[in-house]
Design a protein around this motif. Structure first.
Motif, short mmCIF file in Angstrom:
data_model
loop_
_atom_site.label_atom_id
_atom_site.label_comp_id
_atom_site.label_asym_id
_atom_site.label_seq_id
_atom_site.Cartn_x
_atom_site.Cartn_y
_atom_site.Cartn_z
N LYS A 59 0.81 -1.22 0.00
CA LYS A 59 0.00 0.00 0.00
C LYS A 59 0.84 1.27 0.00
O LYS A 59 0.40 2.30 -0.48
N ASP A 60 2.03 1.18 0.59
CA ASP A 60 2.83 2.39 0.81
C ASP A 60 4.27 2.16 0.39
O ASP A 60 5.12 1.84 1.22
N ILE A 61 4.53 2.31 -0.90
CA ILE A 61 5.88 2.08 -1.43
C ILE A 61 6.28 3.25 -2.32
O ILE A 61 5.44 3.81 -3.04
N VAL A 62 7.55 3.62 -2.26
CA VAL A 62 8.09 4.61 -3.19
C VAL A 62 9.38 4.04 -3.76
O VAL A 62 10.17 3.42 -3.04
N ILE A 63 9.52 4.18 -5.07
CA ILE A 63 10.73 3.73 -5.76
C ILE A 63 11.42 4.96 -6.32
O ILE A 63 10.83 5.69 -7.11
N ILE A 64 12.63 5.19 -5.86
CA ILE A 64 13.41 6.34 -6.34
C ILE A 64 14.38 5.81 -7.39
O ILE A 64 15.33 5.09 -7.07
N GLU A 65 14.10 6.15 -8.64
CA GLU A 65 14.95 5.73 -9.76
C GLU A 65 16.03 6.79 -9.96
O GLU A 65 15.73 7.96 -10.19
N LEU A 66 17.28 6.38 -9.87
CA LEU A 66 18.40 7.32 -9.91
C LEU A 66 18.86 7.68 -11.32
O LEU A 66 19.63 8.63 -11.48
N ASP A 67 18.38 6.97 -12.32
CA ASP A 67 18.88 7.11 -13.69
C ASP A 67 19.03 8.56 -14.17
O ASP A 67 20.06 8.92 -14.73
N ASN A 68 18.01 9.35 -14.01
CA ASN A 68 18.02 10.70 -14.57
C ASN A 68 18.03 11.78 -13.51
O ASN A 68 17.59 12.90 -13.76
N ARG A 69 18.54 11.46 -12.34
CA ARG A 69 18.58 12.44 -11.26
C ARG A 69 19.96 13.10 -11.20
O ARG A 69 20.98 12.42 -11.26
N ASP A 70 19.97 14.40 -11.00
CA ASP A 70 21.23 15.12 -10.84
C ASP A 70 21.91 14.77 -9.52
O ASP A 70 23.13 14.91 -9.38
N ASP A 71 21.12 14.33 -8.54
CA ASP A 71 21.66 14.04 -7.20
C ASP A 71 21.89 12.54 -6.96
O ASP A 71 22.02 12.10 -5.82
N ALA A 72 21.98 11.76 -8.05
CA ALA A 72 22.14 10.30 -7.92
C ALA A 72 23.38 9.93 -7.11
O ALA A 72 23.32 9.08 -6.22
N ASP A 73 24.51 10.58 -7.40
CA ASP A 73 25.75 10.27 -6.67
C ASP A 73 25.61 10.61 -5.19
O ASP A 73 26.05 9.85 -4.32
N GLU A 74 25.00 11.75 -4.92
CA GLU A 74 24.78 12.18 -3.53
C GLU A 74 23.90 11.16 -2.79
O GLU A 74 24.19 10.77 -1.65
N ILE A 75 22.85 10.69 -3.46
CA ILE A 75 21.95 9.71 -2.85
C ILE A 75 22.69 8.39 -2.59
O ILE A 75 22.58 7.81 -1.51
N GLN A 76 23.49 7.95 -3.54
CA GLN A 76 24.24 6.70 -3.35
C GLN A 76 25.29 6.85 -2.25
O GLN A 76 25.49 5.92 -1.45
N ASP A 77 25.95 8.00 -2.19
CA ASP A 77 26.92 8.24 -1.12
C ASP A 77 26.22 8.23 0.24
O ASP A 77 26.74 7.67 1.22
#
Length: 102
Positions: free
Chosen positions: A38-56
């Protein structure tokens, strides 16, 4: 610090940090699709400018920078293999039920 991750973890029972083309991410998402979450969010990093920051940030939170990072009720359960293993053991369903995600 990644506000994106913190907000997602505060606001959702299940959070997946993912990349659309990653086979382990696909594996984890396919396992999770078996449940009517019922309550899920999927953050796809492919086209995000902050992908590296999120992975770090995930590396600091979980000890691993790799995707996917699957969180249930704010706790990281691991990646694709771990999610599939927990599912096979029947423990994934228990975790999802315990936090009210299903």
């Amino acid at each position: 610090m990644s506000k994106v991750v913190d907000e997602a973890l505060k606001s959702h029972k299940v959070v997946v940090i993912s990349k659309t083309y990653c086979p382990f991410c696909v594996k984890a998402k396919n396992v999770l699709k078996k449940y009517n979450i019922k309550d899920i969010v999927i953050i796809e990093l492919d086209n995000r400018d902050d992908a590296d920051e999120i992975q770090d940030y995930c590396a600091r939170l979980t000890g691993a920078r790799s995707v996917p990072r699957v969180f249930i009720n704010g706790k990281c359960i691991g990646g694709g293999d771990e999610t599939a293993r927990l599912d096979g053991q029947g423990k994934l369903k228990e975790l999802l039920q315990e936090c009210g995600a299903i």
